[in-house]
Design an enzyme around this catalytic site. Structure first.
Site, PDB file in Angstrom:
ATOM      1  N   GLY A   8       2.426   5.494  -3.614  1.00 18.15           N
ATOM      2  CA  GLY A   8       3.450   6.242  -4.338  1.00 18.15           C
ATOM      3  C   GLY A   8       3.173   6.250  -5.835  1.00 18.15           C
ATOM      4  O   GLY A   8       3.309   7.282  -6.502  1.00 18.15           O
ATOM      5  N   THR A  47       0.839  -1.212   0.000  1.00 18.57           N
ATOM      6  CA  THR A  47       0.000   0.000   0.000  1.00 18.57           C
ATOM      7  C   THR A  47       0.870   1.257   0.000  1.00 18.57           C
ATOM      8  O   THR A  47       0.488   2.270  -0.568  1.00 18.57           O
ATOM      9  CB  THR A  47      -0.986   0.045   1.179  1.00 18.57           C
ATOM     10  OG1 THR A  47      -0.261   0.211   2.399  1.00 18.57           O
ATOM     11  CG2 THR A  47      -1.824  -1.222   1.261  1.00 18.57           C
ATOM     12  N   ASP A  48       2.043   1.188   0.618  1.00 17.22           N
ATOM     13  CA  ASP A  48       3.004   2.293   0.496  1.00 17.22           C
ATOM     14  C   ASP A  48       3.391   2.506  -0.963  1.00 17.22           C
ATOM     15  O   ASP A  48       3.351   3.619  -1.493  1.00 17.22           O
ATOM     16  CB  ASP A  48       4.298   1.932   1.255  1.00 17.22           C
ATOM     17  CG  ASP A  48       4.341   2.494   2.664  1.00 17.22           C
ATOM     18  OD1 ASP A  48       3.777   3.566   2.898  1.00 17.22           O
ATOM     19  OD2 ASP A  48       4.965   1.847   3.524  1.00 17.22           O
ATOM     20  N   LEU A  49       3.821   1.415  -1.586  1.00 16.50           N
ATOM     21  CA  LEU A  49       4.295   1.485  -2.970  1.00 16.50           C
ATOM     22  C   LEU A  49       3.163   1.864  -3.912  1.00 16.50           C
ATOM     23  O   LEU A  49       3.339   2.660  -4.831  1.00 16.50           O
ATOM     24  CB  LEU A  49       4.906   0.142  -3.356  1.00 16.50           C
ATOM     25  CG  LEU A  49       6.144  -0.245  -2.540  1.00 16.50           C
ATOM     26  CD1 LEU A  49       6.335  -1.757  -2.524  1.00 16.50           C
ATOM     27  CD2 LEU A  49       7.388   0.446  -3.092  1.00 16.50           C
TER      28      LEU A  49
END
Lengths: 395, 405
Positions: free
Chosen positions: B182, B177-179
């Site tokens: 981004g 979910t971070d990636l």
């Protein structure tokens, strides 16, 4: 106005990665024209378990906001229609195995002669070059070969992949990033170019932390269940009625978490004092914490953690996630009307633009729904259109 | 290093050359977003607190050099600034006046308290595209909560669909979910740049880990909405197809995607199990899904007799998509990954040779490339201030006041 209004995308894609790429462009206002074979259409139109009124759910999911035309590329008149469309387009996206488009004369080198401004994007299993370029690739295979499966799952259990097809989805997003970057360059120079990405590379690009760990320690990272490679406590914890997640790896958050647990003594315990100690003693820390969290329900802990400002959350199933009030408040669930399936639901746009927002406003097309409309835009006369129909070139 | 409007002779141009990005981000989602812009040639100025971005303290490979920081901050310049001093805020405003894009991933509200949120900066520069990446987004009931990848994976449903049935919860091993946030942020920024050509104005771009997790659940949401069944954890198997999973060989596991009737036929023949193709339990996708565990048992009875290498060679000959389950080390050493430039190597001053992941998207005319190594903390502070018109003495004074370093 939507941000990509005026950008025309020719979509010769199937399955997931490339249709997801063009779907995102379509959500943002690009005119995406999906080309499918007459008769059965794109393979995902074939019915599986998920369907409504005879319309494939997987097709409807990945092809919303697009226009659809059915053209037989095995007939020269069909290829001619695509070439005419390309002359009017900004972007061409396809995800055939390398080689297939060459036989059709729809490869980059052929199409850039028709339209030197064209941004041509190819999304394949392994990329357009290299020893495996001719192989077929699926999300599962890319997850396995990128190392993603090797770092997912229980510490001692059988292999597990990411439950969502992240190689497919990321390849679609990286494709959109490449296309929009190439369009910026074209604005300055007038030149189109080839954008070439793959499931394998997309999945590898997601192993930022894991490759850094490998290169810095010499050890290949292993699965850690729900935990973090470099921070603790940051994992799922057992409550009386199931699990919830907590991220409290920093000293500040850990102190707040200990206060919620009523165990400020952990802060003086040398096993848990400082980030490095907590990471080294993660299993012991987990055991100590679960002795306390196991006594009460998830809801009780989540309420206290929210008050204390400690990041935490439930582990929702999809029924819960898609009904979550915050998901709804952020417009992540959209109601649409499909011409055949009727009322359906779709996911919303995850990135919100304040002045020119994207929107999910149109359901996926029926097979050939916009054939006549698009042919008319290309100045095919009515008699020409009739002839193409009767020859089975279009549907 | 001064930003280059034109590439030196012999070097390819970058697609995003001329784009100036202020990068007020930390840890992963934000730095990943701005790194993707930097890879394509944007001039990215990382604005860090004077003690350095949080990640600089992680995974040290030499004194003051963090492997985690290096992994996400190549092709960027560094300006170390104290935003709690009015001079620091003033510098950021001057910088914003010269920029096209600003990316930040503070908790909602923090930028406002510092006096550098969108409402303030758009007055300085109406063309500025201001992108916020947060746990849950800037609006809605959870807006003010802190969010990490783990929390977003749990709340978006991803964890409920990952791992093996019956086992303890597991998340996707990479912080998806971070990636994903981004990536959606990059997408939103590039869309906003196109809109700016028409409107002449910038805008606010707002995304979050939670929303990225939901948007990446397209398949699972579809299964739930159309079948009424809640997607389960399936180990390595597929929700809608079989056989498509990891199989046990004599020396470990390998993956096979025999996801249609033709490939299933080829795979069964290859294993010497051609009789299963006509078996009414397995002659349709629906049947194979319904009897997946039985199918797995019958197939593994064969696959477990030979090592992975034998099966992979036979699968390739038969045209059945299949592959190894690599460790990250093996993945990086694979000839295809090498041929596609997925590992970069460069010399980092004082450390020696350092490796990094390549950019996964290959542009024929304007390839992503390494233009400069990740910056030391404050490496470009002086140069950037001089570009903004500060005199040598003014820079000295700011340094003495600890407004910059």
């Amino acid at each position: 106005m939507k941000p990509l209004q005026g950008i025309r995308v020719i979509d010769l894609t199937q399955a997931m990665a490339a249709p997801f790429c063009t779907m995102n462009l379509a959500d943002m206002g690009a005119d995406v024209i999906k080309i499918e074979p007459p008769g059965e259409g794109e393979p995902t139109r074939q019915l599986g378990a998920a369907q409504k009124n005879g319309h494939s759910a997987t097709f409807m999911t990945m092809n919303r906001c697009k226009r659809g035309i059915a053209v037989d590329l095995k007939q020269p008149e069909g290829v001619e229609i695509v070439r005419k469309l390309v002359a009017t387009a900004d972007v061409f996206v396809q995800n055939y195995r390398p080689g297939v488009v060459n036989r059709l004369g729809l490869d980059f080198d052929s199409l850039k002669k028709i339209n030197p401004r064209l941004v041509y994007c190819q999304i394949s299993g392994f990329g357009n070059t290299g020893p495996y370029s001719g192989r077929g690739g699926y999300d599962l295979i890319a997850q396995g070969m990128s190392g993603v499966i090797s770092v997912t799952g229980d510490e001692d259990g059988p292999p597990a992949k990411s439950g969502i097809p992240l190689a497919d989805l990321a390849a679609g997003l990286f494709g959109a990033y490449g296309i929009l970057s190439a369009l910026e360059y074209r604005e300055r120079t007038g030149e189109g170019q080839l954008v070439d990405t793959s499931l394998l590379e997309a999945a590898m690009a997601l192993t930022v932390w894991e490759s850094a760990e490998y290169w810095s320690t010499g050890k290949a990272p292993k699965p850690v269940g729900s935990a973090h490679r470099n921070s603790a406590p940051y994992q799922a914890l057992r409550a009386l009625d199931g699990y919830f997640t907590v991220g409290a790896g920093s000293d500040k958050l850990f102190a707040a978490f200990c206060a919620v647990l009523g165990r400020k003594d952990f802060l003086e315990d040398q096993r848990f004092a400082g980030r490095a100690a907590r990471l080294a003693n993660r299993r012991a820390l987990e055991a100590e914490i679960e002795k306390i969290t196991g006594r009460e329900t998830r809801a009780a802990w989540l309420e206290r953690l929210e008050k204390a400002g400690v990041p935490a959350g439930p582990i929702n199933n999809y029924a819960e996630a898609l009904a979550d009030p915050h998901a709804l408040a952020r417009g992540m669930v959209v109601d649409l009307v499909h011409p055949g399936a009727g009322a359906i639901k779709a996911l919303g746009v995850p990135v919100k633009l304040s002045e020119t927002p994207g929107a999910v406003e149109r359901a996926a097309p029926l097979l050939g729904q916009h054939t006549a409309e698009v042919l008319a835009e290309l100045c095919y006369s009515e008699s020409e259109q009739k002839a193409l129909l009767s020859k089975g070139v279009v549907q | 290093m001064v930003s280059q409007k034109n590439p030196p002779p012999g070097e390819t141009p970058g697609a995003l050359e001329g784009l100036r990005v202020i990068d007020q981000t930390q840890v992963m989602a934000g730095p990943f977003c701005s790194m993707l812009l930097a890879d394509m040639g944007a001039e990215v100025i990382k604005v860090e607190p004077r003690e350095g971005e949080y990640t600089r303290q992680e995974r040290a490979i030499a004194p003051g050099v963090s492997a985690s920081f290096l992994a996400l901050n190549r092709n960027k310049r560094s300006l170390a600034l104290d935003l709690k001093q009015p001079e620091g805020v003033e510098i950021l405003k001057k910088l914003a006046a010269t920029a096209d894009v600003l990316v930040e991933n503070y908790r909602p509200g923090v930028a406002g308290r510092l006096g550098v949120d969108f409402e303030i900066l758009k007055k300085v520069n109406p063309r500025l595209i201001y992108c916020s990446i947060s746990g849950f987004g800037q609006t809605g009931p959870y807006a003010s909560r802190g969010g990490f990848d783990l929390i977003a994976q749990g709340m978006s449903g991803i964890m409920s669909a990952t791992g093996s049935e019956g086992g303890p919860p597991v998340k996707v091993g990479v912080p998806i979910t971070d990636l994903g946030a981004g990536l959606f942020a990059v997408f939103g920024i590039l869309c906003a740049l196109r809109a700016r050509r028409a409107t002449g104005r910038g805008q606010f771009v707002d995304t979050s880990l939670f929303e990225a997790g939901l948007a990446l659940s397209a398949w699972e949401a579809t299964e739930y909405w159309y079948t009424g069944q809640i997607p389960k954890r399936l180990g390595t198997a597929h929700r809608l197809n079989a056989p498509y999973q990891a199989f046990k060989a004599s020396d470990g596991y390998f993956t096979v995607g025999a996801a249609n009737n033709k490939l299933w036929g080829l795979f069964a023949q290859m294993l010497g199990l051609g009789k299963l193709v006509a078996d009414p339990r397995f002659d349709t996708v629906g049947g194979r899904m319904q009897n997946r565990l039985e199918l797995e048992r019958l197939l593994e009875a064969e696959t477990s007799k030979q090592p992975r290498a034998v099966w992979l060679e036979r699968c390739e000959k038969a045209g059945v998509p299949a592959g190894p389950i690599y460790s990250v080390a093996e993945a990086l050493a694979d000839p295809q990954a090498q041929a596609r430039g997925m590992t970069l190597e460069y010399e980092y001053p004082g450390v020696g040779m350092v490796k990094a992941l390549g950019n996964p998207v290959k542009l024929s005319r304007t390839p992503a490339r390494l233009r400069r190594v990740p910056p030391r903390l404050g490496e470009d502070s002086d140069a950037i201030l001089r570009e903004l018109g500060y005199g040598v003495d003014e820079v000295k004074a700011l340094r003495q006041k600890k407004a910059i370093s």
